[in-house]
Enzyme design. Structure first.
Site, PDB file in Angstrom:
ATOM      1  N   ARG A 158     117.921  41.722  30.668  1.00 32.13           N
ATOM      2  CA  ARG A 158     118.546  41.897  29.365  1.00 32.13           C
ATOM      3  C   ARG A 158     119.841  42.681  29.537  1.00 32.13           C
ATOM      4  O   ARG A 158     120.061  43.330  30.553  1.00 32.13           O
ATOM      5  CB  ARG A 158     117.594  42.614  28.411  1.00 32.13           C
ATOM      6  CG  ARG A 158     116.391  41.779  28.012  1.00 32.13           C
ATOM      7  CD  ARG A 158     115.372  42.620  27.252  1.00 32.13           C
ATOM      8  NE  ARG A 158     115.952  43.245  26.066  1.00 32.13           N
ATOM      9  CZ  ARG A 158     115.413  44.272  25.415  1.00 32.13           C
ATOM     10  NH1 ARG A 158     114.294  44.819  25.852  1.00 32.13           N
ATOM     11  NH2 ARG A 158     116.000  44.768  24.341  1.00 32.13           N
ATOM     12  N   SER A 167     121.012  45.285  27.634  1.00 34.70           N
ATOM     13  CA  SER A 167     121.081  46.661  27.163  1.00 34.70           C
ATOM     14  C   SER A 167     121.331  47.611  28.330  1.00 34.70           C
ATOM     15  O   SER A 167     121.042  47.295  29.493  1.00 34.70           O
ATOM     16  CB  SER A 167     119.792  47.050  26.445  1.00 34.70           C
ATOM     17  OG  SER A 167     118.732  47.204  27.370  1.00 34.70           O
ATOM     18  N   LYS A 197     105.769  46.574  28.963  1.00 34.37           N
ATOM     19  CA  LYS A 197     105.172  46.644  27.630  1.00 34.37           C
ATOM     20  C   LYS A 197     105.684  45.533  26.713  1.00 34.37           C
ATOM     21  O   LYS A 197     105.070  45.266  25.681  1.00 34.37           O
ATOM     22  CB  LYS A 197     105.440  48.006  26.994  1.00 34.37           C
ATOM     23  CG  LYS A 197     106.892  48.275  26.627  1.00 34.37           C
ATOM     24  CD  LYS A 197     107.027  49.624  25.946  1.00 34.37           C
ATOM     25  CE  LYS A 197     108.468  49.891  25.521  1.00 34.37           C
ATOM     26  NZ  LYS A 197     108.601  51.182  24.813  1.00 34.37           N
ATOM     27  N   ARG A 208     103.453  53.645  16.876  1.00 35.96           N
ATOM     28  CA  ARG A 208     104.045  54.970  16.677  1.00 35.96           C
ATOM     29  C   ARG A 208     104.033  55.381  15.215  1.00 35.96           C
ATOM     30  O   ARG A 208     103.822  56.552  14.889  1.00 35.96           O
ATOM     31  CB  ARG A 208     105.467  54.981  17.227  1.00 35.96           C
ATOM     32  CG  ARG A 208     105.545  54.944  18.746  1.00 35.96           C
ATOM     33  CD  ARG A 208     106.970  54.769  19.221  1.00 35.96           C
ATOM     34  NE  ARG A 208     107.075  54.829  20.683  1.00 35.96           N
ATOM     35  CZ  ARG A 208     108.099  54.349  21.367  1.00 35.96           C
ATOM     36  NH1 ARG A 208     109.107  53.769  20.733  1.00 35.96           N
ATOM     37  NH2 ARG A 208     108.128  54.446  22.687  1.00 35.96           N
ATOM     38  N   GLY A 228     117.631  49.330  17.579  1.00 35.72           N
ATOM     39  CA  GLY A 228     118.861  49.763  18.229  1.00 35.72           C
ATOM     40  C   GLY A 228     118.606  50.366  19.587  1.00 35.72           C
ATOM     41  O   GLY A 228     117.467  50.652  19.971  1.00 35.72           O
ATOM     42  N   ASN A 229     119.694  50.555  20.346  1.00 35.93           N
ATOM     43  CA  ASN A 229     119.549  51.102  21.694  1.00 35.93           C
ATOM     44  C   ASN A 229     119.321  52.604  21.656  1.00 35.93           C
ATOM     45  O   ASN A 229     119.383  53.238  20.597  1.00 35.93           O
ATOM     46  CB  ASN A 229     120.769  50.733  22.556  1.00 35.93           C
ATOM     47  CG  ASN A 229     122.075  51.289  21.998  1.00 35.93           C
ATOM     48  OD1 ASN A 229     122.100  52.365  21.397  1.00 35.93           O
ATOM     49  ND2 ASN A 229     123.165  50.557  22.197  1.00 35.93           N
ATOM     50  N   VAL A 230     119.057  53.177  22.819  1.00 33.01           N
ATOM     51  CA  VAL A 230     118.711  54.596  22.893  1.00 33.01           C
ATOM     52  C   VAL A 230     119.852  55.467  22.372  1.00 33.01           C
ATOM     53  O   VAL A 230     119.634  56.400  21.592  1.00 33.01           O
ATOM     54  CB  VAL A 230     118.353  54.984  24.347  1.00 33.01           C
ATOM     55  CG1 VAL A 230     118.213  56.502  24.478  1.00 33.01           C
ATOM     56  CG2 VAL A 230     117.058  54.291  24.767  1.00 33.01           C
TER      57      VAL A 230
END
Length: 336
Positions: free
Chosen positions: A8, A10, A78, A127, A145-147
């Protein structure tokens, strides 16, 4: 020949794929180049709970592999559906990093102490359920969204906290830019099956030299643990985004598994802990069925194969969870 590694796009995916590329280059003596690929999950802005367990982060990459546009793939384990396509194999699971979740806040306030109305961001149904159990006073906001973008929303005050995977933060260098991290213990807060682990996938008919090089990257303890975790998920007939937390580890020849299924609103949960012996003891020390204390004669068929033992253990845990009421909590969706 240069090996082409599909990944990917990202920052996190590129970072973890580069780690595998470097290790594979050292093992194989061949150059390895990254081939960035956009997945459905990267394009869609839908909630993770809506995307479900359809392999949205893996399908496009797998299509590229089967079409010959790359030679291997690196996935966050995961994100992979539990059913493995027959044309593909997970040829390596490198040693797992920290499997925990962490709470990121501006001032270090623990999740359980956040004030009423504080806004916690996460898109994971698991979560969300865990946050609501830990602190029912807070508000949970769906988050994609990304980190970096998630951290920025805490830093800017839009959110009071976000829940992230410790492994992802570590692979990106661990710089929180002044924010604070609260690691969440796996005993009370088990994470997604396979969290912190990578899967290196290639075709079943891949070149023998490539398979041999990849096998050198495999960590036996990680593969055994994640096999048990994913067997729980498969036995529950639940998707990757189901509200299921499970963590397994191998210690001194024992496989220890903890699994919890949550109601989506966090109001209920059904959990189970189990420890089984992976190493077959001498004949004069074996109990009924081949293992000390075992009452399941079928266990003997596992022999000394830890993967078979882990698979059987995960399926048995799933069956027991369903018997205890998990069937009423988890969305059932046979994953492709």
């Amino acid at each position: 020949m240069t090996l082409r590694l599909g990944t990917r796009r990202s920052a996190l995916a590129l970072a973890q794929s580069q780690q595998v590329a470097d290790a594979l280059a050292a093992a194989s003596g061949q150059a390895v180049e990254l081939v960035p690929i956009v997945s459905e999950g990267d394009v869609s802005r839908a909630s993770l709970s809506q995307l479900g367990g359809r392999g949205v982060f893996a399908t496009t990459l797998r299509e590229a592999l089967l079409a010959g546009r790359c030679d291997l793939l690196v996935h966050s384990l995961k994100d992979l559906p539990t059913a493995q396509p027959p044309q593909l194999v997970i040829a390596a699971t490198p040693a797992r990093e920290d499997a925990r979740d962490v709470v990121i806040t501006r001032d270090g306030t623990p999740l359980g102490d956040l004030a009423e109305g504080a806004v916690v961001g996460t898109g994971s149904p698991r979560r969300i359920a865990q946050v609501r159990r830990r602190n029912p006073r807070v508000s949970v906001q769906d988050l994609r969204g990304n980190v970096d973008s998630r951290l920025a929303r805490v830093r800017d005050g839009e959110l009071d906290a976000v829940i992230l995977a410790a492994a992802g933060l570590s692979r990106l260098g661990g710089d929180l830019g002044g924010l604070h991290a609260e690691p969440l213990g796996l005993a009370d807060w088990p994470t997604a099956p396979g969290q912190g682990a990578l899967a290196v996938e290639t075709t079943a008919d891949a070149d023998a030299a490539l398979l041999a090089a990849l096998s050198s990257l495999d960590d036996a303890a990680t593969r055994t643990a994640v096999t048990a975790e994913r067997a729980v998920l498969a036995g529950l007939d639940a998707g990757c985004s189901a509200p299921v937390g499970t963590h397994a580890e191998v210690t001194d020849g024992d496989l220890r598994v903890r699994a919890i299924v949550y109601a989506l609103d966090g109001a209920r949960r059904v959990g189970l802990d189990r420890t089984v012996r992976l190493e077959l003891p001498p004949p004069d020390q074996r109990g009924y069925g081949g293992y000390p204390g075992s009452g399941d004669g079928a266990d003997a068929a596992d022999g000394a194969d830890p993967i078979a033992r882990a698979t059987r253990t995960g399926h048995d845990i799933a069956r027991r969870l369903l018997e205890r009421g998990a069937a009423d909590l988890v969305p059932r969706e046979s994953t492709p």
